[in-house]
Structure formats: C-alpha cells, structure tokens
Enzyme design. Structure first.
Site, PDB file in Angstrom:
ATOM      1  N   SER A   1       0.834  -1.312   0.101  1.00  0.00           N
ATOM      2  CA  SER A   1      -0.059   0.074   0.309  1.00  0.00           C
ATOM      3  C   SER A   1       0.969   0.996  -0.035  1.00  0.00           C
ATOM      4  O   SER A   1       1.860   1.572   0.620  1.00  0.00           O
ATOM      5  CB  SER A   1      -0.897   0.091   1.566  1.00  0.00           C
ATOM      6  OG  SER A   1      -1.672   1.280   1.690  1.00  0.00           O
ATOM      7  N   SER A   2       0.142   2.062  -0.442  1.00  0.00           N
ATOM      8  CA  SER A   2       0.950   3.497  -0.222  1.00  0.00           C
ATOM      9  C   SER A   2       1.129   3.979   0.568  1.00  0.00           C
ATOM     10  O   SER A   2       2.475   4.873   1.178  1.00  0.00           O
ATOM     11  CB  SER A   2       0.433   4.368  -1.332  1.00  0.00           C
ATOM     12  OG  SER A   2      -0.927   4.736  -1.015  1.00  0.00           O
ATOM     13  N   CYS A   3       0.661   3.548   2.156  1.00  0.00           N
ATOM     14  CA  CYS A   3       0.297   4.392   3.406  1.00  0.00           C
ATOM     15  C   CYS A   3       2.203   3.429   4.094  1.00  0.00           C
ATOM     16  O   CYS A   3       2.273   3.692   5.400  1.00  0.00           O
ATOM     17  CB  CYS A   3      -0.692   3.493   4.058  1.00  0.00           C
ATOM     18  SG  CYS A   3      -2.265   3.761   3.583  1.00  0.00           S
TER      19      CYS A   3
ATOM     20  N   LYS B   1       2.634  -4.319   7.462  1.00  0.00           N
ATOM     21  CA  LYS B   1       2.419  -4.427   5.461  1.00  0.00           C
ATOM     22  C   LYS B   1       4.621  -5.046   4.895  1.00  0.00           C
ATOM     23  O   LYS B   1       4.222  -5.458   3.848  1.00  0.00           O
ATOM     24  CB  LYS B   1       2.076  -3.897   5.123  1.00  0.00           C
ATOM     25  CG  LYS B   1       0.188  -3.899   5.293  1.00  0.00           C
ATOM     26  CD  LYS B   1      -0.241  -4.833   4.487  1.00  0.00           C
ATOM     27  CE  LYS B   1      -0.783  -5.093   3.417  1.00  0.00           C
ATOM     28  NZ  LYS B   1      -1.311  -6.374   2.702  1.00  0.00           N
TER      29      LYS B   1
ATOM     30  N   HIS C   1     -12.592   3.750   3.806  1.00  0.00           N
ATOM     31  CA  HIS C   1     -11.792   4.601   3.794  1.00  0.00           C
ATOM     32  C   HIS C   1     -12.314   6.279   3.020  1.00  0.00           C
ATOM     33  O   HIS C   1     -13.402   5.994   3.351  1.00  0.00           O
ATOM     34  CB  HIS C   1     -10.769   4.202   2.401  1.00  0.00           C
ATOM     35  CG  HIS C   1     -10.179   2.729   3.080  1.00  0.00           C
ATOM     36  ND1 HIS C   1     -10.074   1.608   3.411  1.00  0.00           N
ATOM     37  CD2 HIS C   1      -8.675   3.028   3.661  1.00  0.00           C
ATOM     38  CE1 HIS C   1      -8.861   0.615   4.090  1.00  0.00           C
ATOM     39  NE2 HIS C   1      -8.345   1.984   3.747  1.00  0.00           N
TER      40      HIS C   1
ATOM     41  N   TYR D   1      -0.410  -0.951  10.744  1.00  0.00           N
ATOM     42  CA  TYR D   1      -1.169  -1.366   9.375  1.00  0.00           C
ATOM     43  C   TYR D   1      -0.062  -1.596   8.926  1.00  0.00           C
ATOM     44  O   TYR D   1       0.710  -2.176   7.989  1.00  0.00           O
ATOM     45  CB  TYR D   1      -1.704  -0.842   8.408  1.00  0.00           C
ATOM     46  CG  TYR D   1      -2.079  -1.244   7.488  1.00  0.00           C
ATOM     47  CD1 TYR D   1      -3.538  -2.153   6.937  1.00  0.00           C
ATOM     48  CD2 TYR D   1      -2.104  -0.178   6.422  1.00  0.00           C
ATOM     49  CE1 TYR D   1      -3.254  -2.846   6.250  1.00  0.00           C
ATOM     50  CE2 TYR D   1      -1.833  -0.824   4.990  1.00  0.00           C
ATOM     51  CZ  TYR D   1      -2.636  -1.669   5.118  1.00  0.00           C
ATOM     52  OH  TYR D   1      -2.419  -2.331   3.361  1.00  0.00           O
TER      53      TYR D   1
END
Length: 322
Positions: A120-122, A153, A192, A149
């Site tokens: 994810s870009s997170c 990841k 989201h 999170y």
C-alpha cells in the site's frame, strides 16, 4: 539474487492454464481480481474463512498441499480508514502480520511458482518526497495514524524479498495507491475516504441535510485508483515482472480532499454545503505515487476518476458494498 528489475522482454510468465489462489476474494481487491482473472483461461481458487484460517500456518499449508496453486495473490488484509487504524492498532498489526507470515511461508513450503503480495502507499514515510518512488520505503517516519498497519505490511514485503534472496522464490510485490470501486466497505467506523464520503453524501441527500461535515482541513492531496484498474495491473505484473523491488500502482495524478469531496457530492447528487472539521486528523499531507517504473513496462490506469466514482456509487445503490 540481484535486486535489479528484469526487462519486460526477459520476463514471461503467462497465467493461462495456471491454478491461481486469490486470498481475500470476498474483499474489494480480491473480488476485482476474481473478475479480472475470469477473462483468462486459468483456474481461480478461492477459500472462505470457514475453510481455511489465513492466520494458522498448518491450516494454510494443508490447504495449499491439497489444492496445488501455481500462483498465490495475497489480497487478504485487515484494512480500514484513519479512525479504524488509530483506535484498533493491535488488530491491524496482529492480523496483517499473521496473514503475511503464514501465507508467504506456506507458499514457499508448498512450492508455489509465483506469489504477488499487495502492499500500500501507506507503507511510505509520512513526509516522503512527492511523488513517492519505490526507493522511498523505510527512509523516514510513518504516518502515526496507520503505523501499525504499515509496519505489518512492510514486514510482508520484506518477507517476499527475503525468500527471493535465500531460496530464489519468485515472490513479488505491488504498492497500490488509495482504492475505490465495487465491493468497497461502507461502514461508518471502518470505511476509507471514497466509500465513507459516498455513504455520507448519499444519506445527507436522502435526509435533506443542508451541510455535510468532512474530517480534516480538506487540503491534503490524495491519488485514487479504481480497484478494477489495480486488478488489471496485477495480472500485467504477474506475467511481466520478477524482481525483489516493488512496483507502485496508481494514476500518477492527485487531487485535494476538498476537490474529491465535491466530486463525490456531484456524483451522488448532493447539493448542500461541505464543511471541513480541522479538529479531525488530516493524515499525511500528500500521497502521490511515482508510477514511472510500471509505466515503462507498458501499463497505465484507464478509468477516469469521475466515471469510476459513478460506477462505485451504482454498486453502492445496488447493495454491492458492505
């Protein structure tokens, strides 16, 4: 094993005829992958949670040994918006760590030919230079509201790299930007931004509310990708990419949350005021992916934002969300 990406011509892994396990097939991403793979001459494998618990090593290894997948796509994850991440950190770090370690190791043990892990870009630092390149990973502090999170990841992504280096396993990873589309979660507590705004504006229109409050200042910039475009990118990458380096997947364009909220309101048909609440967290000031690496391979996102949101709203009205 070299971490240098192979050229497109050097990688050829056709999915036709393969047995492909899509974990998390009931989620938004997993559902999109199942739809996309239906266009190919392959055998899609799915398993409900009652059949195999992805956090239990023995259960996953037993299932893989019975079903013999050639390809595994790790789309299963514990996901949610800012409030969900910030209020339930133990759930987010534990479940995502457990899924990554269990499925990736089982794929190695069972001799899976190829594995695709969805990051994810997170995962990028909160203040990473924009647009964010794949090299920005682990170069600075994470966004505090979703660090649990992100850490889990990142561990999964690093596992893919480690198994490539030690065992030569063809395990790869992609880093999608913010997603929206059919099958999204519209629950107020976990949704989201796109799904949360669709539901909020829809309900406000039905009630005739004069204004809708949106969290934050409205100034952060975000990139949004239709989930069906992501699924198409995953198929493209599985067939053409083999490297320990991840690939960003996005549109390469971003908008302010204020602009995005106005677009959602237009799609839903809400014509009241939009009021921003600066006492609520904004999250990272900007999250835009550099998609030049994937673009050089020949893939581009195809769904314009407004038309994609109209399809997402139609799915919401049809009861496709949760």
């Amino acid at each position: 094993m070299s971490s240098v990406a192979a050229s497109p011509a050097a990688v050829c892994f056709p999915l036709a005829g393969r047995r492909i396990w899509v974990t998390g097939h009931t989620g938004m991403v997993g559902g999109a992958l199942v739809r996309r793979l239906a266009d190919l001459d392959c055998h899609v494998l799915t398993a409900p949670r009652a059949a195999v618990d992805l956090t239990r090593q023995a259960a996953v290894e037993d299932w893989m040994a019975r079903e013999h997948p050639d390809v595994v796509i790790v789309a299963a994850a514990k996901v949610g918006g800012i409030h969900a991440n910030d209020s339930r950190p133990a759930e987010f770090i534990h479940q995502n760590l457990a899924i990554a370690t269990t499925v990736i190791h089982a794929a190695h043990v069972c001799g899976v030919r190829k594995l695709l892990y969805l990051g994810s870009s997170c995962l990028y630092p909160r203040l990473a230079p924009q647009p964010m390149t794949e090299d920005a990973l682990l170069t600075g502090p994470l966004e505090p509201t979703n660090q649990w999170y992100a850490v889990a990841k990142i561990a999964g992504l690093k596992m893919c790299q480690a198994y490539r280096r030690q065992y030569g396993d063809d395990f790869i990873a992609v880093m999608p930007t913010n997603l929206y589309g059919p099958g999204d979660t519209y629950d107020h507590a976990t949704a989201h931004v796109p799904a949360a705004l669709i539901r909020r504006f829809h309900e406000a229109r039905l009630r005739g509310d004069p204004a809708v409050v949106v969290w934050g200042t409205g100034t952060p910039r975000r990139e949004f990708l239709c989930v069906d475009d992501l699924a198409d990118a995953c198929v493209f990458v599985l067939e053409r990419w083999s490297s320990e380096e991840p690939l960003n997947v996005g549109t390469g364009e971003d908008v302010t949350i204020a602009t995005f909220a106005a677009m959602v309101a237009k799609v839903v048909g809400y014509d009241g005021r939009i009021v921003f609440d600066p006492s609520r967290p904004d999250g990272a000031p900007r999250k835009l992916l550099d998609v030049s690496r994937l673009g050089a391979l020949g893939w581009r996102a195809r769904t314009p934002l407004e038309s994609g949101l109209r399809a997402a709203y139609a799915d919401f009205l049809a009861g496709g969300g949760r």
